[in-house]
Design an enzyme around this catalytic site. Structure first.
Site, PDB file in Angstrom:
ATOM      1  CG  HIS A 291      -1.653   1.260   1.082  1.00 32.45           C
ATOM      2  ND1 HIS A 291      -2.862   1.412   0.400  1.00 32.45           N
ATOM      3  CD2 HIS A 291      -1.588   2.349   1.898  1.00 32.45           C
ATOM      4  CE1 HIS A 291      -3.327   2.601   0.630  1.00 32.45           C
ATOM      5  NE2 HIS A 291      -2.622   3.418   1.622  1.00 32.45           N
TER       6      HIS A 291
ATOM      7  CG  ASP B 282     -12.600   3.377   5.475  1.00 32.16           C
ATOM      8  OD1 ASP B 282     -12.046   4.124   6.339  1.00 32.16           O
ATOM      9  OD2 ASP B 282     -12.482   3.188   4.023  1.00 32.16           O
TER      10      ASP B 282
ATOM     11  NE  ARG C 166     -11.020  10.198   8.609  1.00 32.72           N
ATOM     12  CZ  ARG C 166     -10.303   9.387   7.876  1.00 32.72           C
ATOM     13  NH1 ARG C 166     -10.631   8.107   7.787  1.00 32.72           N
ATOM     14  NH2 ARG C 166      -9.017   9.898   7.894  1.00 32.72           N
TER      15      ARG C 166
ATOM     16  CB  SER D 264      -9.474   4.861   6.520  1.00 34.09           C
ATOM     17  OG  SER D 264      -9.628   4.892   5.110  1.00 34.09           O
TER      18      SER D 264
ATOM     19  CE  LYS E  69      -9.702   2.019   2.357  1.00 35.06           C
ATOM     20  NZ  LYS E  69     -10.062   3.355   1.912  1.00 35.06           N
TER      21      LYS E  69
END
Lengths: 441, 441
Positions: free
Chosen positions: A82, A161, A168, A183, A187
């Site tokens: 990520h 989320d 948010r 968050s 995922k």
């Protein structure tokens, strides 16, 4: 569970126990707690933070609000990467097939462009026919068959989320490390991975501008990953200028294809090899990150990574003819070089400015439902430390809109700082973090 | 005006200009900005505070969200008092007619009980027939005719505050000095006053437990008042034990009647005379607060204050027979003395505990629409510093519910601390603040 008491507890710096946090977030997701109470709580979290226990539990609640994909039936240690996002960060496009070519299954669920940053999904979708909206069953079949799959968020993955992020976004509570970490990890943990490599960007084009904040985010992400029993390694990498040279969806895919065919774009490939090395190491196909890097370099040199990419494009519906011959791709109507009218050295680049320049070419979205011009974008010719002459192009802008070209040129000119004295380029990879902590290189 | 940017600006410690604050709050009141954005902003204000300019503008916006009553046609300097609320704080009931009897018009809009504290409106409504829901036209006529009027909040007064307060109540953003100050002053400034006296309570039964916070609130309130051209004086007074002896609606009215007839309840009357002195001084009927106090004492001694109170009760529909003969009032079904089984000195009283004890007798509301038992409550016999014997009652509890009596007794026993050594009672009035600042007595 009385919502206002939990808001007050967090406001006053207290730690919410799992028995408090779970019903609170779950009731919100079900619609039993209104947005305004969640918004107040999120702002209190912004100021007070969360403990590691809270962050892990928060992630856990969001993770289990939806489907948690089980890939246990697929052999091997499944590893994903990520990135926190940046300008010209096209690494995933090469990295996933490259690591898969080295025998490590890579199940990857990516996102779209956000603000001034690009998104892997948008880039992949610039390949004619490439589908990122696979169902979870198909996702499983693809990774089982070819060892790699790249799709987008589905509505089944961490719906909590999705609801929280939307709130948010409109309440100025995005920029909060435990919320960001929850968050991301809710995922990633839903993908079915066994281990994770993180690329946390820092600099003028990153969401974490200061390196200290990037390190804090990396450590928070690693804490969560390890709490869920997933080995997690993170790198802090530079985002003070675009990674590689291309900024824009098809331009970036094109750069990746060239790199997978052996072209050397140094900064881009250095980051790619480092991340690949870590993924191969975590995937237990090498004894160290360094050895993993060597294996990755061989997979590029041998053409194995490129072949795996072709396999991926084909299985996900993409037209491989455009990969084999990128000249087939439609060129944008307009292109122009950007010059700076000054002699000297590139002193610094406002990389967020470059990101927004890319956006105004049509490569990104100003609003969520804007269409993307896949051919639009920027190619960077001069990076920090390079010498420059007055008429020498520092970048070339591509767009199907003449106004887009003009606007992007202006933004690029504003983004470049020229120095009379030679300038040292910024480091590319600042350091590495794992459960033992962060070490500068 | 982009709401999320204003939330972010406040979150990051910035000051909102009137050009930012006004459309933001106005759009919220109109329903064009959702509760969740206001909730996030309120929590950011909780952490970041407001500058004096912001607080004044915030008050101004709420003030002008509704009717601003104009009493210019009524001669004299109109002066009101506001107390931040406490346990047994029945001062307004005497103070308004007392000051009016001294020639200073008192237009007073009061509130209901909140949490563990009582409310002037509930106390007045314990007088059979007394109406507090007068229209603004009637309000004007009453003050014009008798120099005093006491009503409740109308829907026309500061509706923005009403909407914001309801949101703050459920988002843990009540306890924030600029928001408290804006809420109080937007309603007080709407009354048509020329000057204001504040009684800011501190101690275990007050919303501002710490004296420093009470001083800060007083100074914020004074800043706002003076910014609107209203002379404002504030006193910091003790709320570490009930004021006077009665806690509960009719019990408090009864205590006031006795005091207006000349009975001396020292702490209660000392505070009443000090506040009256300041109101008479601001109303330009004396050259100093001290001289005002002397005038006030004379108005009690002469019966003028009692007569004005009778006039007020009559004009607002109350049955004066109950004032003239309080024995006519129905007694509650149950009453019991509270003893402590210990010999010593009252060391301290958890006054919030006393407030909640009053609430469980039926004198207050647990929920907004609960009915009140006007006869219920507590009479305190022992205050801090008093000596006590094991079988000597420290208080008597009154209620129409047997469970209420039992529950209140327990709470009272828990609220009293007994010391073996003699204890000095807390000071009654800590000091005074005006636009020059705060001075301890």
């Amino acid at each position: 569970m009385i919502p206002v008491e939990l808001i007050r507890k967090k406001r006053d710096g207290g730690e919410l126990s799992p028995d408090e946090l779970k019903p609170f977030v779950e009731a919100y997701v079900k619609g039993d707690i209104p947005d305004y109470q969640m918004a107040a709580w999120l702002m209190a979290v912004y100021f007070r933070g969360m403990t590691d226990t809270e962050t892990t539990e928060f992630t856990n609640i969001m993770l289990h609000s939806g489907t948690v994909i089980d890939l246990a039936s697929i052999p091997g240690v499944k590893v994903d990467k990520h990135s926190t996002g940046g300008v010209g960060d096209k690494v995933s496009i090469m990295l996933a097939p490259l690591v898969a070519a080295c025998g490590v299954p890579v199940p990857m669920i990516s996102g779209r462009g956000l603000g001034h940053t690009g998104g892997t999904l948008d880039k992949l979708e610039s390949i004619p026919g490439f589908r990122t909206d696979l169902e979870i069953d198909t996702y499983k079949k693809v990774i089982e068959k070819i060892g790699v799959v790249m799709i987008g968020q589905t509505k089944d993955i961490a719906p909590a989320d999705k609801k929280m992020y939307a709130l948010r976004d409109v309440t100025a509570t995005v920029e909060c490390i435990p919320l960001i970490a929850g968050s991301i990890m809710s995922k990633k943990l839903a993908e079915g991975i066994d281990a994770l490599v993180l690329d946390v960007k820092t600099g003028s084009g990153a969401f974490m501008r200061e390196k200290e904040r990037a390190v804090e985010l990396a450590q928070t992400l690693i804490n969560i990953g390890e709490a869920f029993g997933k080995r997690t390694i993170g790198f802090i990498t530079d985002m003070n200028q675009p990674l590689g040279n291309a900024v824009g969806n098809w331009l970036e895919v094109d750069e990746c294809i060239r790199c997978m065919k052996g072209e050397e774009v140094n900064d881009l490939m250095d980051v790619t090899y480092r991340l690949a090395g870590a993924m191969i190491y975590l995937g237990e196909k090498s004894g160290s990150i360094e050895e993993g890097e060597t294996i990755a370099r061989q997979a590029i040199a041998s053409g194995a990574a490129y072949d795996k990419f072709m396999e991926l494009v084909q299985i996900q519906g993409g037209d491989t003819a455009f990969i084999e011959d990128t000249a087939k791709y439609k060129n944008p109507d307009f292109s122009e070089d950007v010059t700076l009218d000054r002699e000297g050295y590139i002193g610094a680049i406002d990389n967020q400015g470059i990101g927004f320049a890319g956006l105004v070419t049509g490569a990104g979205r100003k609003k969520v439902d804007d269409a993307i011009d896949y051919t639009a974008g920027i190619v960077i010719h001069k990076k920090t430390g390079d010498s420059v002459q007055p008429k020498e192009p520092v970048a070339t802008v591509y767009s199907n809109s003449r106004e887009g070209v003009t606007a992007a040129k202006q933004r690029i000119q504003q983004a470049y700082r020229v120095s009379d004295e030679p300038v040292k380029p910024p480091p590319l990879i600042y350091g590495m973090a794992d459960k033992q902590g962060y070490r500068d290189y």
